[in-house]
Design an enzyme around this catalytic site. Structure first.
Site, PDB file in Angstrom:
ATOM      1  NE  ARG A  35       2.759 -11.806 -11.699  1.00  0.00           N
ATOM      2  CZ  ARG A  35       3.331 -12.061 -12.880  1.00  0.00           C
ATOM      3  NH1 ARG A  35       4.050 -11.149 -13.477  1.00  0.00           N
ATOM      4  NH2 ARG A  35       3.168 -13.234 -13.450  1.00  0.00           N
ATOM      5  CG  HIS A  36       2.920  -4.840  -4.705  1.00  0.00           C
ATOM      6  ND1 HIS A  36       3.371  -3.549  -4.871  1.00  0.00           N
ATOM      7  CD2 HIS A  36       2.370  -4.897  -3.473  1.00  0.00           C
ATOM      8  CE1 HIS A  36       3.105  -2.851  -3.779  1.00  0.00           C
ATOM      9  NE2 HIS A  36       2.494  -3.640  -2.923  1.00  0.00           N
ATOM     10  N   PRO A  37       1.822  -3.433  -7.654  1.00  0.00           N
ATOM     11  CG  PRO A  37       0.599  -1.621  -6.864  1.00  0.00           C
ATOM     12  CD  PRO A  37       0.726  -3.105  -6.729  1.00  0.00           C
ATOM     13  CG  LEU A  38       3.912   0.520  -5.419  1.00  0.00           C
ATOM     14  CD1 LEU A  38       3.845   1.180  -4.059  1.00  0.00           C
ATOM     15  CD2 LEU A  38       4.012   1.583  -6.515  1.00  0.00           C
TER      16      LEU A  38
ATOM     17  CG  PHE B 161       5.181  -8.216  -3.783  1.00  0.00           C
ATOM     18  CD1 PHE B 161       6.083  -7.891  -2.775  1.00  0.00           C
ATOM     19  CD2 PHE B 161       3.846  -8.324  -3.451  1.00  0.00           C
ATOM     20  CE1 PHE B 161       5.657  -7.680  -1.460  1.00  0.00           C
ATOM     21  CE2 PHE B 161       3.406  -8.132  -2.154  1.00  0.00           C
ATOM     22  CZ  PHE B 161       4.314  -7.801  -1.152  1.00  0.00           C
TER      23      PHE B 161
END
Length: 407
Positions: A235-238, A242
């Site tokens: 997963r995207h951290p931000l 995503f």
């Protein structure tokens, strides 16, 4: 504007540039291969036992696929730099070059007698590039390094892997490759500067520096949060959603980076109410409530195949894709159309495909890489063109090719 007319095949943008490459294994050879793809003449100087890469990876009949791909189109000169005659030949050869590349541990080139100050003393406009794990100066400079060491100490491994799992290596030698790319970039800039000023350059490229330069998102998180970022898996951290999510027969990727894309996703999966939900109103709130979003998205996706999910999302103009393995990517029609790989004939392996440098220059045809050289195959021919070496010396040096190579 009309595109420029194509030039004749075999004449790249770096045609006329000579690179003498003392490097071995991966970072340096990757750099010189990129430049060779663009027309530079690359002369690979190998020790009597040859580059270690000749015996790495898949080896058949004494030939390595790794070596064949990384050293495409180069010439091989075999010289023993610990022998006075071999060292003299190497220094005279370097004096004919535009660029010299080495990736010894700091201090080794000086002990051998081919450091930048040795060679630039006889050729002041030489561009000399040193590639190492930690650079030529600093508390870590003397440490030996391989790609795994650079990945470990750059912080890259600490942010790679599942949140509840151990640190993970990236799946290829990105430390070596990134250093090779930045070295090629630096050499190109130095050549441009020399064309304007006549000045040579000494370039110091470190694997650690290169990997840190390739982590802008992680470095932003570190500085913004005041603590080192943790692993977050696929997963995207931000932002959310995503990353990778489950469908009925595998995983797919979705990339929702703003409110407009989130609205389209909500409509596509039959959850228009999410777009009005305060929990999901912004990138930050969606990240804070990622578990709820992921569960809802996968509840919809797991009743469909990956292909069906991607089709629905792309129809809604939401960035989405399947997760290809390397074979699927390499064999894709898109890569074929782009010319990502170029045919490379090999006597042992047959038809190989070289991953040519990926930049397309308008009006310039992409090349047809030549096979990697046999060890020392070009020693005599190359040295005949080096001033100050007589026929007897050349014959002796050429006669020592590969004498110490192990099968």
């Amino acid at each position: 504007m009309e595109p420029p007319t194509e030039i004749e095949p075999g004449r790249g943008l770096l045609d006329g540039i000579r690179i003498v490459d003392f490097s071995r294994v991966l970072a340096g050879p990757y750099c010189s291969a990129l430049m060779g793809d663009l027309g530079a003449e690359v002369i690979k100087v190998e020790p009597p036992q040859g580059d270690d890469q000749r015996l790495m990876g898949v080896v058949r009949e004494g030939e390595s696929v790794n070596f064949a791909l990384l050293n495409r189109g180069k010439k091989s000169v075999c010289l023993d730099l610990k022998d006075p005659e071999g060292l003299e030949a190497a220094r005279r050869l370097a004096a004919t070059a535009d660029v010299v590349i080495e990736n010894f541990r700091p201090g080794v080139a000086a002990r051998l007698g081919i450091a930048h100050h040795d060679l630039r003393a006889v050729k002041p406009d030489l561009i000399y590039c040193s590639i190492s794990g930690f650079g030529q100066k600093g508390p870590l400079a003397a440490r030996p390094s391989y790609d795994v060491i650079a990945q470990a100490m750059s912080g890259l491994m600490s942010i790679t892997g599942a949140a509840d799992g151990p640190p993970m290596l990236v799946g290829d030698a990105v430390g070596d490759v990134s250093a090779g790319i930045f070295a090629a970039f630096g050499i190109a800039v130095a050549l441009f500067h020399r064309a304007r000023s006549g000045e040579g350059q000494y370039l110091d490229v470190a694997m650690l520096d290169s990997l840190l330069a390739m982590m802008p998102t992680a470095l932003s998180r570190y500085q913004g949060q005041g603590e080192a970022p943790a692993r977050c898996g696929n997963r995207h951290p931000l932002t959310e959603p995503f990353g990778a999510y489950a469908a009925s027969d595998g995983h797919f990727i979705v990339a929702v980076a703003n409110n407009a894309l989130f609205g389209r996703l909500c409509e596509a999966i039959g959850r228009p109410d999410w777009a009005r939900d305060p929990r999901f109103a912004s990138v930050q709130s969606r990240t804070a409530n990622r578990a709820e979003l992921a569960a809802g998205l996968e509840a919809w996706a797991t009743t469909r195949s990956v292909a069906e999910v991607v089709e629905v999302l792309l129809a809604a103009k939401v960035p989405s894709s399947p997760i290809w393995d390397l074979g699927e990517a390499a064999e894709s029609a898109h890569c074929a159309e782009r010319g990502v790989f170029r045919p490379l004939k090999h006597e042992v392996f047959g038809a190989l495909r070289a991953p040519e440098q990926p930049v397309h220059f308008a009006g310039r045809p992409r090349g047809l890489p030549a096979r990697a050289p046999a060890q020392g195959a070009d020693t005599e021919a190359v040295l005949r063109g080096v001033p100050g070496l007589d026929a007897e010396q050349i014959a002796r040096l050429a006669g020592r090719n590969g004498k110490e190579r192990q099968p």
